[in-house]
Design a protein around this motif. Structure first.
Motif, short mmCIF file in Angstrom:
data_model
loop_
_atom_site.label_atom_id
_atom_site.label_comp_id
_atom_site.label_asym_id
_atom_site.label_seq_id
_atom_site.Cartn_x
_atom_site.Cartn_y
_atom_site.Cartn_z
N GLN A 139 5.52 2.84 5.20
CA GLN A 139 6.19 3.62 4.39
C GLN A 139 5.84 4.20 3.18
O GLN A 139 5.95 5.53 2.41
N SER A 140 4.30 3.51 2.22
CA SER A 140 4.35 4.22 1.40
C SER A 140 2.97 4.05 1.04
O SER A 140 1.83 4.24 0.46
N MET A 141 2.24 3.90 2.37
CA MET A 141 0.83 4.27 2.68
C MET A 141 -0.22 5.03 2.02
O MET A 141 -0.77 5.43 1.64
N ASP A 153 1.13 6.37 -0.41
CA ASP A 153 0.72 6.78 -1.74
C ASP A 153 0.05 5.77 -2.49
O ASP A 153 -1.31 6.02 -3.05
N TRP A 154 -0.21 4.76 -1.51
CA TRP A 154 -1.42 4.38 -1.54
C TRP A 154 -2.92 4.91 -1.84
O TRP A 154 -4.28 4.81 -2.48
N ALA A 155 -3.28 5.58 -0.45
CA ALA A 155 -4.57 6.06 0.13
C ALA A 155 -4.81 7.57 -0.99
O ALA A 155 -5.77 7.41 -1.31
N ARG A 156 -4.00 7.78 -1.16
CA ARG A 156 -3.94 8.67 -2.29
C ARG A 156 -4.59 8.25 -3.82
O ARG A 156 -5.02 8.80 -4.58
N ALA A 157 -3.77 7.01 -4.51
CA ALA A 157 -4.00 6.59 -5.12
C ALA A 157 -5.21 6.54 -5.34
O ALA A 157 -5.82 6.10 -6.78
N LEU A 158 -5.92 5.75 -4.31
CA LEU A 158 -7.45 5.19 -4.05
C LEU A 158 -8.34 6.32 -3.86
O LEU A 158 -9.45 6.04 -3.78
N GLY A 159 -7.52 7.39 -3.45
CA GLY A 159 -8.81 8.75 -3.16
C GLY A 159 -8.77 8.52 -2.36
O GLY A 159 -10.45 9.73 -1.70
N PRO A 176 -4.85 9.55 3.67
CA PRO A 176 -4.25 8.69 4.64
C PRO A 176 -4.48 8.26 5.48
O PRO A 176 -4.04 7.21 5.67
N SER A 177 -4.76 9.24 6.65
CA SER A 177 -4.23 8.48 8.33
C SER A 177 -6.17 7.25 8.22
O SER A 177 -5.35 6.06 9.62
N GLN A 178 -7.35 7.75 7.58
CA GLN A 178 -7.63 6.54 7.73
C GLN A 178 -7.35 5.48 7.21
O GLN A 178 -7.91 3.97 7.25
N PHE A 179 -6.79 5.15 6.07
CA PHE A 179 -5.93 4.12 5.55
C PHE A 179 -5.29 3.31 6.12
O PHE A 179 -5.19 2.38 6.29
N ALA A 180 -4.54 3.83 6.85
CA ALA A 180 -3.90 3.68 7.65
C ALA A 180 -3.95 2.74 8.74
O ALA A 180 -3.69 1.69 9.13
N ARG A 181 -5.21 3.74 9.44
CA ARG A 181 -5.78 2.58 10.49
C ARG A 181 -6.16 1.39 9.46
O ARG A 181 -6.53 0.75 11.09
N VAL A 182 -7.38 1.41 8.34
CA VAL A 182 -7.92 0.20 8.43
C VAL A 182 -6.52 -0.98 8.20
O VAL A 182 -7.04 -2.18 8.93
#
Length: 102
Positions: free
Chosen positions: A64-66, A68-74, A77-83
């Motif tokens: 549920q916070s992926m 937020d984490w993705a945006r914080a890391l620049g 979000p979809s790629q972050f969650a996929r990895v």
């Protein structure tokens, strides 16, 4: 019990999915030029220890916070969650992205 067996039983196996995900997260954080404390602050955490635990393979980024984490890391979000899904749940990742029908 050997030291390798003890490390593996405590989740420190460098080949474990959470450990691999944690290493990837650490790399992304460092690429973004953030310390663990910087990332914790961006995510609204009082302490950086949760970041440390995840990077060391003792936890995982909550689904549920992926975003937020993705945006914080620049990151997207979809790629972050996929990895992360590829690390945390490789079987589901395979069904969703590797069956050749998408």
């Amino acid at each position: 019990m050997s030291s390798t067996q003890r490390a593996t039983s405590r989740g420190r196996d460098t080949g474990s999915p959470k450990k691999k995900a944690g290493s990837w997260l650490r790399e992304q954080r460092q690429k973004a030029g953030l310390s663990q404390m910087d990332l914790a602050n961006k995510l609204g955490f009082k302490y950086y220890t949760f970041i440390s635990q995840i990077e060391n393979g003792f936890g995982r980024v909550p689904s549920q916070s992926m975003g937020d984490w993705a945006r914080a890391l620049g990151l997207r979000p979809s790629q972050f969650a996929r990895v992360l899904l590829g690390h945390y749940d490789p079987a589901l990742f395979h069904v969703l992205f590797k069956d050749g029908k998408e």
